[in-house]
Design a protein around this motif. Structure first.
Motif: not given
Length: 285
Positions: A246, A249-250, A253
């Motif tokens: 997570k 990804f954050r 991205l």
């Protein structure tokens, strides 16, 4: 001309380097910051060039730690006609400070920035929007320290921050205190959705972000507050290992798409500094 184009929105930059984000605080020790390759100065200079091409003035919420090491960069920001504001000294969330520690932090940082930049510092933004329902005392401390406005509340549900019951638009704390200018959300039915920048801007399709901001301008007749970080236009920044999915990804991205989207955003809306848009409200309230 579209109706939304007649409203001027607030462009803001949270000036911190890639290793200073809250999501990395369990993986990168503050004691290691001075040993890591800094990229913030080059990224800020790139942002200044991009803003200059469009004639955009913005508010730069500056970490004292960064300003202390790159004073010439701070002066370039001010010389470019941008507003210098405070982001605290070293990106410690307000939820991790008691009132005395917070007071010392914001007082120290405000004085430092004013000394380096040669201009009054009236605005403040908390690290990771860490002012909410449980620590609204921080707004009183900011006022006592001489700040005129804050942009530290995000009126959404989020696993790391947020005060969903807060007003969507600028309000005075306790009716007569410091002006708080929440990051922008759009109301769709009974729910609020984020459209003020950051990771959401990299996650959502650009057309979706643009549409939500246009709705705020056209339906609410309010200015949007958009924010991003210098590291978000830097897809070649050093990659961190051992972080969870997570967090990875954050943070990473669509970094390679951010500059293009930012340029489109600058062209699609009118922009100015926080103080130019919101401080006149204080004079007439």
């Amino acid at each position: 001309m579209e109706r939304s184009e007649r409203i001027t929105n607030a462009m803001t930059v949270d000036v911190e380097d890639y290793f200073q984000v809250s999501a990395f605080e369990r993986h990168i020790s503050r004691s290691d910051w001075d040993r890591l390759p800094c990229r913030v100065e080059a990224n800020v200079d790139r942002i200044l060039d991009i803003f200059g091409e469009r004639g955009v003035h913005a508010t730069f919420f500056m970490l004292g730690w960064v300003a202390e090491r790159y004073p010439a960069m701070v002066r370039r920001i001010v010389a470019g006609g941008h507003e210098l504001a405070s982001h605290g000294y070293s990106h410690v969330r307000v939820t991790q400070q008691d009132p005395d520690a917070f007071r010392a932090d914001v007082t120290r940082t405000k004085a430092m920035l004013e000394d380096i930049g040669g201009t009054a510092v009236r605005g403040y933004r908390a690290a990771s929007y860490s002012i909410g329902a449980r620590n609204l005392w921080a707004l009183d401390v900011l006022a006592d320290a001489g700040h005129v406005y804050s942009s530290s509340i995000y009126p959404i549900h989020h696993d790391l921050y947020g005060m969903p019951e807060a007003p969507r638009f600028a309000f005075r704390h306790n009716g007569a205190g410091i002006l708080e200018v929440p990051v922008t959300t759009v109301a769709l039915g009974e729910r609020k959705f984020p459209c003020g920048g950051g990771g959401y801007f990299r996650l959502f399709p650009y057309s979706m972000s643009r549409g939500m901001m246009r709705r705020v301008n056209a339906v609410d007749r309010e200015a949007c507050i958009f924010y991003f970080h210098p590291w978000e236009i830097d897809p070649n920044q050093p990659r961190q290992h051992g972080i969870g999915f997570k967090t990875r990804f954050r943070h990473y991205l669509n970094l390679n798409r951010m500059e293009t989207r930012l340029r489109r955003l600058l062209a699609d809306f009118r922009w100015d500094r926080m103080d130019k848009i919101f401080l006149p409200r204080i004079k007439t309230a």
